[in-house]
Write a protein that holds these residues in place. Structure first.
Motif, PDB file in Angstrom:
ATOM      1  N   UNK A 127       0.822  -1.210   0.000  1.00 34.34           N
ATOM      2  CA  UNK A 127       0.000   0.000   0.000  1.00 34.34           C
ATOM      3  C   UNK A 127       0.854   1.257   0.000  1.00 34.34           C
ATOM      4  N   UNK A 128       2.091   1.147   0.484  1.00 27.87           N
ATOM      5  CA  UNK A 128       2.976   2.313   0.526  1.00 27.87           C
ATOM      6  C   UNK A 128       3.725   2.527  -0.787  1.00 27.87           C
ATOM      7  N   UNK A 129       3.739   1.520  -1.666  1.00 20.54           N
ATOM      8  CA  UNK A 129       4.567   1.602  -2.866  1.00 20.54           C
ATOM      9  C   UNK A 129       4.119   2.726  -3.791  1.00 20.54           C
ATOM     10  N   UNK A 130       2.804   2.892  -3.957  1.00 24.36           N
ATOM     11  CA  UNK A 130       2.325   3.893  -4.906  1.00 24.36           C
ATOM     12  C   UNK A 130       2.655   5.310  -4.446  1.00 24.36           C
ATOM     13  N   UNK A 131       2.531   5.578  -3.151  1.00 24.76           N
ATOM     14  CA  UNK A 131       2.879   6.909  -2.651  1.00 24.76           C
ATOM     15  C   UNK A 131       4.388   7.104  -2.723  1.00 24.76           C
ATOM     16  N   UNK A 132       5.166   6.036  -2.500  1.00 22.72           N
ATOM     17  CA  UNK A 132       6.623   6.123  -2.628  1.00 22.72           C
ATOM     18  C   UNK A 132       7.010   6.499  -4.059  1.00 22.72           C
ATOM     19  N   UNK A 133       6.327   5.927  -5.040  1.00 18.68           N
ATOM     20  CA  UNK A 133       6.603   6.256  -6.436  1.00 18.68           C
ATOM     21  C   UNK A 133       6.233   7.706  -6.737  1.00 18.68           C
ATOM     22  N   UNK A 134       5.197   8.216  -6.060  1.00 18.13           N
ATOM     23  CA  UNK A 134       4.802   9.607  -6.259  1.00 18.13           C
ATOM     24  C   UNK A 134       5.879  10.556  -5.740  1.00 18.13           C
ATOM     25  N   UNK A 135       6.440  10.253  -4.557  1.00 21.32           N
ATOM     26  CA  UNK A 135       7.512  11.095  -4.044  1.00 21.32           C
ATOM     27  C   UNK A 135       8.733  11.014  -4.952  1.00 21.32           C
ATOM     28  N   UNK A 136       9.049   9.817  -5.441  1.00 21.85           N
ATOM     29  CA  UNK A 136      10.176   9.663  -6.360  1.00 21.85           C
ATOM     30  C   UNK A 136       9.976  10.538  -7.594  1.00 21.85           C
ATOM     31  N   UNK A 137       8.772  10.518  -8.160  1.00 19.41           N
ATOM     32  CA  UNK A 137       8.492  11.305  -9.367  1.00 19.41           C
ATOM     33  C   UNK A 137       8.584  12.801  -9.077  1.00 19.41           C
ATOM     34  N   UNK A 138       8.104  13.241  -7.909  1.00 24.83           N
ATOM     35  CA  UNK A 138       8.148  14.669  -7.591  1.00 24.83           C
ATOM     36  C   UNK A 138       9.584  15.147  -7.404  1.00 24.83           C
ATOM     37  N   UNK A 139      10.408  14.336  -6.766  1.00 26.05           N
ATOM     38  CA  UNK A 139      11.815  14.726  -6.602  1.00 26.05           C
ATOM     39  C   UNK A 139      12.536  14.707  -7.954  1.00 26.05           C
ATOM     40  N   UNK A 140      12.180  13.742  -8.800  1.00 26.65           N
ATOM     41  CA  UNK A 140      12.784  13.707 -10.129  1.00 26.65           C
ATOM     42  C   UNK A 140      12.383  14.929 -10.949  1.00 26.65           C
ATOM     43  N   UNK A 141      11.186  15.462 -10.708  1.00 23.71           N
ATOM     44  CA  UNK A 141      10.744  16.658 -11.439  1.00 23.71           C
ATOM     45  C   UNK A 141      11.588  17.880 -11.087  1.00 23.71           C
ATOM     46  N   UNK A 194      14.749  17.685 -11.096  1.00 27.51           N
ATOM     47  CA  UNK A 194      16.014  17.456 -11.773  1.00 27.51           C
ATOM     48  C   UNK A 194      16.953  16.549 -11.012  1.00 27.51           C
ATOM     49  N   UNK A 195      16.452  15.874  -9.978  1.00 27.61           N
ATOM     50  CA  UNK A 195      17.285  14.991  -9.170  1.00 27.61           C
ATOM     51  C   UNK A 195      17.233  13.566  -9.712  1.00 27.61           C
ATOM     52  N   UNK A 196      18.285  12.810  -9.469  1.00 28.04           N
ATOM     53  CA  UNK A 196      18.301  11.382  -9.765  1.00 28.04           C
ATOM     54  C   UNK A 196      17.903  10.660  -8.482  1.00 28.04           C
ATOM     55  N   UNK A 197      16.760   9.962  -8.520  1.00 26.08           N
ATOM     56  CA  UNK A 197      16.191   9.377  -7.304  1.00 26.08           C
ATOM     57  C   UNK A 197      16.020   7.873  -7.507  1.00 26.08           C
TER      58      UNK A 197
END
Length: 493
Positions: A30-44, A46-49
């Motif tokens: 259940x936490x994986x989808x929100x984890x992917x959302x944070x990853x995408x926001x940090x990548x936006x 310009x970071x490599x996450x």
């Protein structure tokens, strides 16, 4: 230098998202989808996450999701760690009907580490507001970066999707709503990842029924659907009449107008569906709700940058002190942060990203041996890579944890006898193998025997499919060594 500039990878600003999910525990995803959302926001930004299961990355800011599933706080030594708490839960042990119950150990971790929180209502349970407490920051997930490519509402093949399997009370209420025209396809509760995103993006709206017993709606879950450019229909919790976001239990997120509220009144259901969930009016209303969420999320771009600056400002903890623990049972336990994780084959090492493969010779010095070694089910069957090989790497006074498959047809009593017989060369008849390679100075002792079902949960011996044995290495007495020399062909010299 611009004080508002973001720390980048070249400047030492590395990010890693760690998801704690026990092997085979689908509800932990259940936490994986929100984890992917944070990853995408940090990548936006310009970071490599990077994103990984059960592991931390040295030199990075590690955002840990699902810590209540068993995060090892000792493994955080030497790592900059932020616990992400995004689910609504009841600190009183579930008395309020919350879906996630936080254990005392999990609450202690939230009080010990910096926390990234999405549910302000959770904070009083683990923070007092003292200035000496670790830093706390709030985060509201926005629109998924790739959600803009979703199908237009009018072209989506699914009108309504039900977010959760209904309980008994909700089933009765759902039957009444279906009679009024609110019919929804059921969304499997454990579906996660890109597959879940794809199903949600094929729907015009996801329906959330009011939780029972009455409690605030989990706003983070509503926002998680809106982030996929799909509208939300939410039943008002009992006793509320407002459509304001405060009804969700969090501070104005999702924003006003993004969630379409309804009650069980037939007229209100018809209003929420614009008369027909398959019609153009309902599609237009859903499109408008998603646009409101997207506009509010875009206004939070500065908040994402502030989040990263906050994370990079956290102090670097003390250097990591190795705990000298070895995990060879990756199939059942997965990768354990802070341990040496070793796979038996190259294929398994590639799958789990193990630190080492079996076959490397142990360091003969006692200081380099492991205090704790966890072995898989093959340990007693394969002496070259199992128990016998592990014993040479066990430190004096260390512990071995062994899983053992229960042979078919054995009841609890016979299974225990068979296991004790399999362990006898290292316990009762220890002198036959001289376990630690130190002559007759040490032996193994069975300290605990537990029984597990096929899912790895404790059970009665009669229903067990495997046993879990804990063996302690202890010094032998002079009398035991003398008795052993009397039966050893080489006198144990």
């Amino acid at each position: 230098m611009n004080p508002n500039a973001l720390p980048t990878a070249s400047a030492g600003g590395l990010a890693h998202v760690c998801v704690i999910a026990p092997v085979g525990e689908r509800s932990a995803l259940a936490t994986l989808d929100v984890a992917r959302m944070l990853q995408a926001e940090l990548q936006s930004l310009g970071l490599s996450v990077s994103l990984g299961r059960q592991r931390l990355v040295a030199g990075a800011v590690n955002f840990v999701f699902g810590a209540h599933w068993g995060f090892d706080a000792d493994a955080a030594q030497g790592h900059r760690v932020v616990l992400v708490n995004h689910q609504a839960w009841d600190p009183k042990g579930g008395a309020g009907g919350a879906e996630v119950v936080m254990t005392p150990a999990a609450l202690r971790q939230l009080a010990r580490f910096p926390v990234l929180e999405t549910q302000p209502g959770n904070v009083p349970a683990y923070r007092s507001g003292a200035a000496t407490e670790p830093p706390l920051h709030f985060w509201q997930p926005g629109l998924a970066p790739d959600a803009s490519g979703s199908l237009p509402m009018a072209a989506r093949p699914i009108d309504l999707l039900l977010a959760d399997p209904p309980d008994e009370a909700q089933s009765a209420r759902l039957s009444q709503l279906e009679a009024m025209g609110l019919r929804a396809l059921r969304l499997e509760s454990t579906l996660c990842g890109p597959e879940r995103d794809a199903l949600i993006r094929q729907s015009r709206a996801v329906v959330f029924l009011s939780p029972t017993p009455a409690r605030p709606m989990d706003a983070a879950r509503l926002a998680q659907v809106l982030a996929q450019a799909t509208a939300v229909l939410a039943e008002r919790p009992e006793g509320t009449t407002s459509d304001e976001p405060a009804a969700t239990g969090t501070a104005a997120w999702p924003p006003a107008g993004a969630v379409q509220w309804f009650s069980a009144d037939p007229a209100d259901v018809g209003r929420a569906l614009c008369g027909n969930a398959h019609g153009a009016d309902f599609a237009a209303r859903c499109e408008h709700a998603v646009q409101q969420f997207a506009a509010a999320a875009e206004a939070q771009a500065d908040a994402r940058a502030a989040l990263w600056r906050w994370a990079c400002s956290l102090p670097v903890p003390l250097a990591w002190q190795p705990r000298r623990r070895l995990n060879t049972d990756l199939q059942h336990l997965g990768y354990l942060p802070g341990w040496c994780n070793r796979a038996a084959t190259a294929e398994a090492a590639a799958c789990w990203g193990a630190d080492a493969q079996a076959g490397a010779g142990p360091d003969p010095s006692a200081e380099a041996r492991f205090e704790l070694i966890v072995l898989g089910p093959q340990a007693l069957a394969c002496s070259s890579t199992g128990l016998q090989a592990a014993l040479a790497e066990l430190a004096p006074g260390g512990r071995l944890v062994v899983r053992w498959p229960v042979p078919a047809g054995l009841d609890g009593t016979d299974a225990e006898a068979a296991l004790r017989s399999a362990l006898r060369p290292w316990t009762d008849a220890w002198w036959q193998t001289t376990p630690t390679g130190g002559g007759l100075a040490q032996r193994l002792e069975l300290a605990h025997l537990g029984w597990l079902d096929a899912d790895g949960r404790p059970c009665h011996p009669a229903q067990a499919s495997q046993a879990r044995a804990v063996l302690h290495a202890r010094d032998t007495s002079y009398r035991e060594r003398t008795a052993a020399r009397s039966v050893r062909g080489d006198f144990g010299l």
